[in-house]
Design a protein around this motif. Structure first.
Motif, short mmCIF file in Angstrom:
data_model
loop_
_atom_site.label_atom_id
_atom_site.label_comp_id
_atom_site.label_asym_id
_atom_site.label_seq_id
_atom_site.Cartn_x
_atom_site.Cartn_y
_atom_site.Cartn_z
N ARG A 1 45.49 -9.82 70.51
CA ARG A 1 44.77 -8.73 69.86
C ARG A 1 45.80 -7.72 69.37
NH1 ARG A 1 39.44 -6.63 69.92
NH2 ARG A 1 39.35 -4.39 69.45
N VAL A 2 45.75 -7.43 68.08
CA VAL A 2 46.73 -6.55 67.44
C VAL A 2 46.00 -5.31 66.93
CG1 VAL A 2 48.44 -6.34 65.61
CG2 VAL A 2 48.09 -8.55 66.74
N GLY A 3 46.39 -4.14 67.39
CA GLY A 3 45.78 -2.91 66.93
C GLY A 3 46.11 -2.65 65.47
N ALA A 4 45.19 -2.00 64.76
CA ALA A 4 45.37 -1.77 63.33
C ALA A 4 46.51 -0.82 63.02
CB ALA A 4 44.07 -1.24 62.73
N ALA A 5 46.90 0.01 63.98
CA ALA A 5 47.99 0.97 63.75
C ALA A 5 49.35 0.43 64.15
CB ALA A 5 47.71 2.28 64.48
N VAL A 6 49.43 -0.82 64.58
CA VAL A 6 50.73 -1.43 64.89
C VAL A 6 51.56 -1.49 63.61
CG1 VAL A 6 51.87 -3.59 65.58
CG2 VAL A 6 49.86 -2.78 66.83
#
Length: 323
Positions: A65-70
């Motif tokens: 799961r990759v956060g959108a702000a990464v």
């Protein structure tokens, strides 16, 4: 540049609740700010979402799961991405320059506007900026533009390398908005132009990307190949995200293919995949599969070179992955 208001959202719920007509979300700004300088984008207010608590890359079972702000640089060099999804790491690190990747966010990368010189030139008509004004790229300079899925209204291409890899990986995009939360497939977030080229995605006003979910990696090996005019900081003429699994008998037991630089959206090569499953792993099969996909191409006079280029890049990527 037109004057605008600026506010920073404290959390995703506040960003969505406070969204109003004329607002635009601001991530890293590497695309939006350029468009504002050109007069293409003229928001009444920027809602800064770059510092929301959405900046983590986390294992989610056998997926990710990759956060959108990464930030793109952090995604492309993250140990879990390098170990499980080398195709994605390679795609991210082949995009833009190191300085831009340090600033750009995952959510913003997915929402880059499609690329076309006429879209970025406000002195020219463009259906993406002013629906119904025409598409001068069709009779004009379309050498870098779409050969698949385009329409008379628009022949622009989607620029994201990351999105091509995510389309091949069957990623899912989590969004939240005024009507609640939903999950969109990749491909599926982006749309082909049809008669509404002003809409790059299926997002509704106020919807915000919060995360990208990756399923378990596909079996076999994967790669991302990108053909461009110069070695760095150039958009793809053609790119291919490929994953290939070959059985003990030498036949293809699993394959994923997605193309970039050829359409208004990341292009999942479903026809090529279907042609390859169960076929002998080898150049002849790869060429037949590529041709099956590209039979539906509709190149314009100045970008017909993209069709044989795409065929060759597909074959080369699959050959690199063949045991």
């Amino acid at each position: 540049m037109k004057a605008f208001e600026y506010t920073r959202a404290a959390d995703p719920a506040a960003a969505v609740a406070g969204f109003r007509p004329g607002d635009m979300y601001l991530g890293g700004g590497t695309n939006l700010v350029d468009l504002m300088r050109l007069g293409v984008a003229e928001p009444e207010r920027l809602v800064d979402v770059s510092r929301l608590p959405l900046d983590r890359v986390e294992a989610a079972g056998d997926g990710l799961r990759v956060g959108a702000a990464v930030r793109n640089s952090d995604l492309g060099t993250h140990p879990l991405v390098l170990a499980r999804y080398p195709m994605l790491a390679r795609a991210v690190l082949s995009g833009a320059s190191g300085q831009i990747r340090n600033l750009a966010t995952v959510g913003g990368n997915l929402l880059q506007r499609t690329r076309c010189p006429y879209f970025q030139d406000v002195s020219k008509p463009c259906n993406k900026r002013r629906p119904g004004s025409g598409c001068p790229a069709v009779p004009g300079d379309h050498s870098h533009l779409a050969v698949l899925g385009h329409s008379e209204a628009c022949v622009a291409t989607h620029p994201s390398d990351m999105a091509v890899a995510l389309a091949a990986l069957d990623a899912r995009v989590h969004v939240t908005g005024p009507a609640g939360s939903r999950v969109l497939p990749m491909p599926g977030l982006h749309r082909l132009p049809g008669d509404e080229p002003e809409r790059d995605t299926v997002l509704e006003p106020g919807e915000l990307i919060t995360a990208v979910e990756l399923p378990p990696p596909p079996p076999g090996r994967s790669a991302y190949l990108k053909v461009r005019e110069r070695a760095s900081f150039a958009f793809a003429l053609v790119s291919v995200a490929a994953a290939l699994d070959v059985g003990a008998d030498g036949t293809v037991t699993g394959v994923r293919l997605a193309l970039g630089g050829v359409a208004h959206a990341p292009w999942r090569a479903a026809r090529a995949e279907a042609a390859l499953l169960g076929a002998p792993a080898g150049e002849e099969s790869y060429a037949r599969a590529a041709e099956a996909e590209l039979d539906q191409a509709r190149p314009l006079p100045r970008n017909a070179y993209k069709v044989p280029m795409a065929r060759n890049v597909i074959v080369r990527a699959l050959k690199e992955l063949t045991p």
